[in-house]
Design a protein around this motif. Structure first.
Motif, PDB file in Angstrom:
ATOM      1  N   SER A   1      53.736  31.339  37.182  1.00 28.53           N
ATOM      2  CA  SER A   1      54.120  31.679  38.560  1.00 28.53           C
ATOM      3  C   SER A   1      53.691  33.106  38.917  1.00 28.53           C
ATOM      4  CB  SER A   1      55.626  31.496  38.746  1.00 28.53           C
ATOM      5  OG  SER A   1      56.317  32.136  37.720  1.00 28.53           O
ATOM      6  N   CYS A   2      52.696  33.611  38.181  1.00 32.76           N
ATOM      7  CA  CYS A   2      52.237  34.984  38.413  1.00 32.76           C
ATOM      8  C   CYS A   2      50.977  34.984  39.286  1.00 32.76           C
ATOM      9  CB  CYS A   2      51.935  35.637  37.063  1.00 32.76           C
ATOM     10  SG  CYS A   2      51.036  37.192  37.203  1.00 32.76           S
ATOM     11  N   PHE A   3      50.914  35.955  40.207  1.00 33.61           N
ATOM     12  CA  PHE A   3      49.730  36.096  41.063  1.00 33.61           C
ATOM     13  C   PHE A   3      49.142  37.504  40.945  1.00 33.61           C
ATOM     14  CE2 PHE A   3      52.231  32.610  42.659  1.00 33.61           C
ATOM     15  CZ  PHE A   3      51.266  31.617  42.837  1.00 33.61           C
ATOM     16  N   ASP A   4      49.463  38.168  39.843  1.00 34.93           N
ATOM     17  CA  ASP A   4      48.932  39.519  39.659  1.00 34.93           C
ATOM     18  C   ASP A   4      47.983  39.574  38.468  1.00 34.93           C
ATOM     19  OD1 ASP A   4      48.517  42.147  40.307  1.00 34.93           O
ATOM     20  OD2 ASP A   4      50.205  42.890  39.120  1.00 34.93           O
ATOM     21  N   TYR A   5      47.076  38.626  38.428  1.00 33.08           N
ATOM     22  CA  TYR A   5      46.087  38.528  37.353  1.00 33.08           C
ATOM     23  C   TYR A   5      45.367  39.876  37.163  1.00 33.08           C
ATOM     24  CZ  TYR A   5      42.430  35.763  34.881  1.00 33.08           C
ATOM     25  OH  TYR A   5      41.563  35.226  33.963  1.00 33.08           O
ATOM     26  N   VAL A   6      45.017  40.550  38.274  1.00 35.76           N
ATOM     27  CA  VAL A   6      44.150  41.740  38.190  1.00 35.76           C
ATOM     28  C   VAL A   6      44.914  43.063  38.134  1.00 35.76           C
ATOM     29  CG1 VAL A   6      42.209  40.588  39.334  1.00 35.76           C
ATOM     30  CG2 VAL A   6      43.871  41.847  40.707  1.00 35.76           C
ATOM     31  N   ASN A   7      46.205  42.998  37.877  1.00 35.44           N
ATOM     32  CA  ASN A   7      46.997  44.219  37.694  1.00 35.44           C
ATOM     33  C   ASN A   7      46.819  45.201  38.873  1.00 35.44           C
ATOM     34  OD1 ASN A   7      48.576  46.185  36.430  1.00 35.44           O
ATOM     35  ND2 ASN A   7      47.795  45.632  34.417  1.00 35.44           N
ATOM     36  N   SER A   8      47.302  44.767  40.025  1.00 34.51           N
ATOM     37  CA  SER A   8      47.054  45.475  41.292  1.00 34.51           C
ATOM     38  C   SER A   8      47.624  46.883  41.352  1.00 34.51           C
ATOM     39  CB  SER A   8      47.705  44.729  42.450  1.00 34.51           C
ATOM     40  OG  SER A   8      47.569  43.378  42.320  1.00 34.51           O
ATOM     41  N   LEU A   9      48.618  47.179  40.521  1.00 36.29           N
ATOM     42  CA  LEU A   9      49.330  48.445  40.684  1.00 36.29           C
ATOM     43  C   LEU A   9      48.963  49.481  39.630  1.00 36.29           C
ATOM     44  CD1 LEU A   9      52.718  46.774  41.604  1.00 36.29           C
ATOM     45  CD2 LEU A   9      51.087  47.821  43.170  1.00 36.29           C
ATOM     46  N   ALA A  10      47.999  49.151  38.760  1.00 37.77           N
ATOM     47  CA  ALA A  10      47.525  50.140  37.791  1.00 37.77           C
ATOM     48  C   ALA A  10      46.600  51.126  38.506  1.00 37.77           C
ATOM     49  CB  ALA A  10      46.770  49.434  36.671  1.00 37.77           C
ATOM     50  N   ASP A  11      46.405  52.311  37.912  1.00 41.15           N
ATOM     51  CA  ASP A  11      45.442  53.268  38.473  1.00 41.15           C
ATOM     52  C   ASP A  11      44.018  52.863  38.080  1.00 41.15           C
ATOM     53  OD1 ASP A  11      47.510  54.940  39.483  1.00 41.15           O
ATOM     54  OD2 ASP A  11      47.832  55.713  37.454  1.00 41.15           O
ATOM     55  N   LEU A  12      43.906  52.350  36.872  1.00 38.22           N
ATOM     56  CA  LEU A  12      42.595  51.938  36.346  1.00 38.22           C
ATOM     57  C   LEU A  12      42.799  50.623  35.597  1.00 38.22           C
ATOM     58  CD1 LEU A  12      39.622  52.899  35.679  1.00 38.22           C
ATOM     59  CD2 LEU A  12      40.535  53.765  33.523  1.00 38.22           C
ATOM     60  N   VAL A  13      41.898  49.654  35.807  1.00 40.99           N
ATOM     61  CA  VAL A  13      42.029  48.366  35.109  1.00 40.99           C
ATOM     62  C   VAL A  13      40.805  48.162  34.224  1.00 40.99           C
ATOM     63  CG1 VAL A  13      42.222  45.860  35.387  1.00 40.99           C
ATOM     64  CG2 VAL A  13      43.370  47.382  37.001  1.00 40.99           C
ATOM     65  N   VAL A  14      41.047  47.775  32.977  1.00 43.02           N
ATOM     66  CA  VAL A  14      39.951  47.488  32.049  1.00 43.02           C
ATOM     67  C   VAL A  14      40.132  46.066  31.530  1.00 43.02           C
ATOM     68  CG1 VAL A  14      38.808  48.135  29.900  1.00 43.02           C
ATOM     69  CG2 VAL A  14      39.798  49.911  31.350  1.00 43.02           C
ATOM     70  N   GLY A  15      39.195  45.192  31.917  1.00 44.42           N
ATOM     71  CA  GLY A  15      39.238  43.804  31.455  1.00 44.42           C
ATOM     72  C   GLY A  15      37.844  43.387  31.044  1.00 44.42           C
ATOM     73  N   TYR A  16      37.497  42.111  31.248  1.00 49.68           N
ATOM     74  CA  TYR A  16      36.132  41.664  30.961  1.00 49.68           C
ATOM     75  C   TYR A  16      35.632  40.661  32.006  1.00 49.68           C
ATOM     76  CZ  TYR A  16      38.404  37.460  29.224  1.00 49.68           C
ATOM     77  OH  TYR A  16      39.162  36.332  29.149  1.00 49.68           O
ATOM     78  N   MET A  17      36.558  40.022  32.732  1.00 48.09           N
ATOM     79  CA  MET A  17      36.149  38.819  33.462  1.00 48.09           C
ATOM     80  C   MET A  17      35.200  39.065  34.629  1.00 48.09           C
ATOM     81  SD  MET A  17      39.644  37.770  35.236  1.00 48.09           S
ATOM     82  CE  MET A  17      40.423  38.679  36.534  1.00 48.09           C
TER      83      MET A  17
END
Ligand code: FAD
Ligand code: SF4
Length: 398
Positions: free
Chosen positions: A262-278
């Motif tokens: 039930s989560c819609f914050d896949y991309v971590n909207s509230l971080a200052d910097l996001v590091v993923g791969y997708m």
């Protein structure tokens, strides 16, 4: 000296294992393990969806829903693909997250880093800490692919008198953190986020490994990769791959935590910097700079990175539309067909940012249906406007 915020209110932390206010939707973010549980009704990502307000508090504006990139990836200044020139052995990808954290500590920008190590007995059992040395940060490298109570260390911040802090975490942890940020008595908070999806409890992880890997006991690391396969890395360094389309969906349907369904914050909207791969191509990491603090963090490690622009290729829509009823009916293809489909889709399928959109669309449509079927009374308020627009592109079953 102990720092005490003048307006700070406390309530008694819940005992471990007791039922949380969000009940079965609880993602065990750790807030309720501390006296900040006082703020749970406003702060919990599953009790009070408030992206607009928290985006404005954090980035000085909420995302522009008419900008297609912001609709999907949230408020940002830039996106880029990167990898460490010298990867950290044993990191999840090339270790950009650990490198930034170490650099911030070494340069005295922060006094401590909230991150998550594992327990001695179990490589996948999360053990959140406030790291004060580079060695402690390095010991937290690699994903603990389980729900992790990262915020359970929040009381220690106040007790330690620390004023400048970096927190590493996933979306639900960061939402609750932002909601209590002003109560922490900090002068400066930096947030380094990773995307997150399909997380599981420790027991759920065991089921996933046993159902999917040929050698569940030797898995040290796994990732759902951009080549549409799950890559399991084993203790002896060997890599086992299983195509997404060959996953035993019928057995795995209930394995993901209800919070993650039930989560819609896949991309971590509230971080200052996001590091993923997708949003990057195979082997590269994807970096989203959301604000000036994020830019400052990335600048610290520029000389240690190879960079390249993000790309976007293909068209995800048809693949997403077809995956909706297939997931719903828990269709599992025979392995030969799954492998063949994997090869075809890898060759002609979505790449770079379009792969990220494919993954977001598939998960948001699935999660929207889950909330609608199981928590209809929450649907309207819990699903943010950006997710409603994304889901609205597809035809959903009832
Ligand atoms: P490392 O240098 O290896 O550092 C990893 C950091 O993650 C550590 O500092 C540690 O404290 C923190 N961490 C580990 N486990 C957890 C946890 N359970 N909760 C909070 N923090 C944790 N990226 C995508 O692009 N798409 C995805 O679908 C996706 N799913 C993810 C699911 C989970 C559960 C997690 C934890 C991460 C996910 N990521 C995803 C992020 C990605 O897998 C990498 O973590 C990221 O690219 C950083 O790699 P690195 O080598 O720089 O990290
Ligand atoms: Fe508490 Fe976090 Fe669970 Fe919400 S998700 S009930 S804030 S521990």
């Amino acid at each position: 000296m102990t720092a005490v915020h003048p307006n700070h209110k406390k309530a008694k932390a819940l005992k471990s294992g007791s039922r949380r206010p969000a009940k079965e939707l609880c993602s065990e973010c750790g807030l309720c393990d501390t006296y900040y549980i006082h703020y749970v009704k406003e702060a919990c990502a599953f009790l009070n969806q408030q992206f607009d307000q928290l985006e404005t508090q954090t980035h000085d504006r909420s995302r522009n829903l008419d900008n297609p990139d912001e609709l999907y990836f949230g408020v940002h200044q830039s996106m880029t693909a990167a990898r460490k020139k010298e990867p950290i052995p044993g990191a999840q990808w090339t270790g950009i997250v650990s490198t930034i954290a170490i650099e911030m500590l070494n340069r005295g920008i922060v006094e401590g880093v909230v991150c998550v190590q594992n327990t001695k007995e179990d490589r996948f059992q999360p053990m959140p800490i406030i790291a004060r040395t580079p060695e402690e940060i390095l010991a937290a490298r690699v994903n603990k692919p389980t729900l992790s109570p990262n915020l359970s260390v929040l009381e220690q911040i106040e007790q330690s008198g620390m004023k400048r802090l970096l927190v590493i975490g996933v979306g639900c942890q960061i939402q609750a953190l932002r909601a209590v940020e002003k109560q922490l008595g900090l002068e400066k908070l930096y947030v380094l986020g990773t995307p997150c999806v399909d997380n599981v409890t420790r027991a759920g992880l065991q089921k996933f490994l046993e159902t999917t890997s040929k050698s569940p006991d030797t898995v040290v690391h796994y990732e759902f990769m951009q080549d549409f396969r799950v890559h399991f890395k084993h203790e002896d360094g060997s890599v086992e791959t299983v195509p997404f389309f060959g996953l035993k969906t019928n057995q795995l349907k209930d394995v993901f935590a209800p919070s993650c369904m039930s989560c819609f914050d896949y991309v971590n909207s509230l971080a200052d910097l996001v590091v993923g791969y997708m949003g990057a191509t195979f082997g590269w990491q994807w970096i989203v700079v959301r604000n000036d603090r994020g830019r400052e963090m990335l600048d610290l490690v520029q000389d240690k990175l190879e960079l390249q622009p993000v790309i976007s290729q293909g068209d995800r829509h048809q693949a997403v539309q077809q995956s909706i009823p297939a997931y719903d009916k828990a269709v599992t293809l025979p392995m030969w067909a799954a492998k063949l489909m994997g090869v075809v889709i890898e060759r002609i399928g979505p790449k770079g940012l379009e792969y990220a959109r494919f993954s977001i669309d598939s998960h948001f449509t699935r999660n929207y249906l889950y909330v609608k079927r199981n928590y209809l009374e929450k649907l309207e308020a819990h699903v943010p406007e950006f997710a409603k627009r994304i889901v609205g592109q597809y035809k959903l079953p009832d």
